[in-house]
Design a protein around this motif. Structure first.
Motif, PDB file in Angstrom:
ATOM      1  N   MET A 103       0.839  -1.195   0.000  1.00  0.00           N
ATOM      2  CA  MET A 103       0.000   0.000   0.000  1.00  0.00           C
ATOM      3  C   MET A 103       0.880   1.253   0.000  1.00  0.00           C
ATOM      4  SD  MET A 103      -3.083   0.886   2.664  1.00  0.00           S
ATOM      5  CE  MET A 103      -3.595  -0.811   2.765  1.00  0.00           C
ATOM      6  N   LEU A 104       1.936   1.221   0.824  1.00  0.00           N
ATOM      7  CA  LEU A 104       2.848   2.362   0.917  1.00  0.00           C
ATOM      8  C   LEU A 104       3.543   2.610  -0.417  1.00  0.00           C
ATOM      9  CD1 LEU A 104       4.327   4.488   2.720  1.00  0.00           C
ATOM     10  CD2 LEU A 104       6.098   2.759   3.028  1.00  0.00           C
ATOM     11  N   ILE A 105       4.093   1.558  -1.012  1.00  0.00           N
ATOM     12  CA  ILE A 105       4.856   1.710  -2.253  1.00  0.00           C
ATOM     13  C   ILE A 105       4.003   2.296  -3.364  1.00  0.00           C
ATOM     14  CG2 ILE A 105       5.796   0.327  -4.164  1.00  0.00           C
ATOM     15  CD1 ILE A 105       7.812   1.151  -1.985  1.00  0.00           C
ATOM     16  N   PHE A 106       2.838   1.716  -3.596  1.00  0.00           N
ATOM     17  CA  PHE A 106       2.011   2.181  -4.713  1.00  0.00           C
ATOM     18  C   PHE A 106       1.467   3.591  -4.472  1.00  0.00           C
ATOM     19  CE2 PHE A 106       1.941  -2.426  -5.517  1.00  0.00           C
ATOM     20  CZ  PHE A 106       2.465  -2.396  -6.804  1.00  0.00           C
ATOM     21  N   SER A 107       1.145   3.909  -3.213  1.00  0.00           N
ATOM     22  CA  SER A 107       0.657   5.261  -2.932  1.00  0.00           C
ATOM     23  C   SER A 107       1.789   6.282  -3.038  1.00  0.00           C
ATOM     24  CB  SER A 107      -0.005   5.332  -1.557  1.00  0.00           C
ATOM     25  OG  SER A 107       0.888   4.946  -0.538  1.00  0.00           O
ATOM     26  N   VAL A 151      -7.229   1.031  -7.570  1.00  0.00           N
ATOM     27  CA  VAL A 151      -7.724  -0.355  -7.664  1.00  0.00           C
ATOM     28  C   VAL A 151      -6.896  -1.273  -6.764  1.00  0.00           C
ATOM     29  CG1 VAL A 151      -7.998  -2.346  -9.202  1.00  0.00           C
ATOM     30  CG2 VAL A 151      -8.665  -0.071  -9.991  1.00  0.00           C
ATOM     31  N   ILE A 152      -5.564  -1.110  -6.811  1.00  0.00           N
ATOM     32  CA  ILE A 152      -4.679  -1.950  -5.984  1.00  0.00           C
ATOM     33  C   ILE A 152      -4.968  -1.745  -4.503  1.00  0.00           C
ATOM     34  CG2 ILE A 152      -2.273  -2.333  -5.272  1.00  0.00           C
ATOM     35  CD1 ILE A 152      -1.473  -1.693  -8.202  1.00  0.00           C
ATOM     36  N   VAL A 153      -5.040  -0.473  -4.075  1.00  0.00           N
ATOM     37  CA  VAL A 153      -5.280  -0.173  -2.651  1.00  0.00           C
ATOM     38  C   VAL A 153      -6.663  -0.673  -2.232  1.00  0.00           C
ATOM     39  CG1 VAL A 153      -5.529   1.663  -0.924  1.00  0.00           C
ATOM     40  CG2 VAL A 153      -3.657   1.754  -2.587  1.00  0.00           C
ATOM     41  N   GLY A 197     -13.357   4.041   0.865  1.00  0.00           N
ATOM     42  CA  GLY A 197     -14.205   5.032   0.205  1.00  0.00           C
ATOM     43  C   GLY A 197     -13.399   5.990  -0.657  1.00  0.00           C
ATOM     44  N   LEU A 198     -12.230   6.398  -0.159  1.00  0.00           N
ATOM     45  CA  LEU A 198     -11.361   7.307  -0.902  1.00  0.00           C
ATOM     46  C   LEU A 198     -10.932   6.705  -2.246  1.00  0.00           C
ATOM     47  CD1 LEU A 198      -9.638   9.916  -1.042  1.00  0.00           C
ATOM     48  CD2 LEU A 198      -7.843   8.661   0.190  1.00  0.00           C
ATOM     49  N   THR A 199     -10.603   5.414  -2.244  1.00  0.00           N
ATOM     50  CA  THR A 199     -10.140   4.761  -3.481  1.00  0.00           C
ATOM     51  C   THR A 199     -11.218   4.764  -4.570  1.00  0.00           C
ATOM     52  OG1 THR A 199     -10.792   2.539  -2.740  1.00  0.00           O
ATOM     53  CG2 THR A 199      -8.523   3.230  -2.255  1.00  0.00           C
TER      54      THR A 199
END
Length: 193
Positions: free
Chosen positions: A42-46, A65-67, A137-139
């Motif tokens: 989650m950290l890496i992709f964000s 989508v990933i998160v 919800g944010l995603t």
């Protein structure tokens, strides 16, 4: 200084070591970080979506989508990461990835100086469910943020703070991510209009 405080740099190091050749697949990144590393992934992709690499068309939507998939699995208590093939087969440019990692190192080193394990009860159920549901919800809105410059990066920064809090066992970062989350609609309104 506890090893937890270096957790963010360690994740960047692991990601950089996976960047081999002209491009790297999402599957290779998952393999490198580990199939149980929900927070690290989650950290890496964000973070990638917060960096200058966010200019890549479709990246914010892909990260969303990933998160989303990772958060759903965390909510239901899954122990191992699963991502669908259309995501794991996606390729990222090694050059752009390494440029993004290089850009992130200074702010990550700066932030690490202030991190420590505290308010760890916020990282356990039932407390953890609130930020997980809010980030879920944010995603759902992130793909639409691509049309508004920088708003996707702000949303990704919220997720990065939350994931960093999980990785470093720092409940203050989790609370900070929720404060930033409340600012996202204001930022979208400001930059959108």
């Amino acid at each position: 200084m506890s090893t937890d405080q270096h957790a963010l740099s360690d994740v960047l190091d692991q990601l950089e070591s996976s960047a081999d050749g002209d491009s790297v697949t999402v599957a290779e990144i998952v393999e490198k970080l580990g199939h149980k590393s929900f927070a690290a992934l989650m950290l890496i992709f964000s973070l990638v979506s917060t960096s200058p690499a966010s200019a890549i068309p479709g990246l914010t939507a892909t990260v969303a989508v990933i998160v989303f998939i990772l958060v759903v699995q965390m909510i239901v208590g899954r122990k191992c990461v699963w991502l669908p093939g259309f995501i794991t087969h996606r390729r990222l440019s090694t050059q752009k990835l390494c440029k993004g990692i290089g850009w992130l190192r200074k702010p990550v080193h700066f932030v690490e100086r202030f991190l420590k394990a505290r308010y760890t009860f916020l990282l356990h159920r039932p407390w953890l469910l609130l930020p997980l549901i809010l980030i879920l919800g944010l995603t759902l809105f992130m793909p639409f943020m691509e049309v508004i410059p920088t708003s996707g990066s702000i949303a990704s920064a919220v997720i990065a703070f939350f994931a960093a809090g999980l990785l470093t066992r720092d409940g203050v970062l989790v609370v900070l991510s929720l404060v930033l989350l409340a600012a996202v609609p204001v930022a979208v309104w400001y930059f959108g209009f």
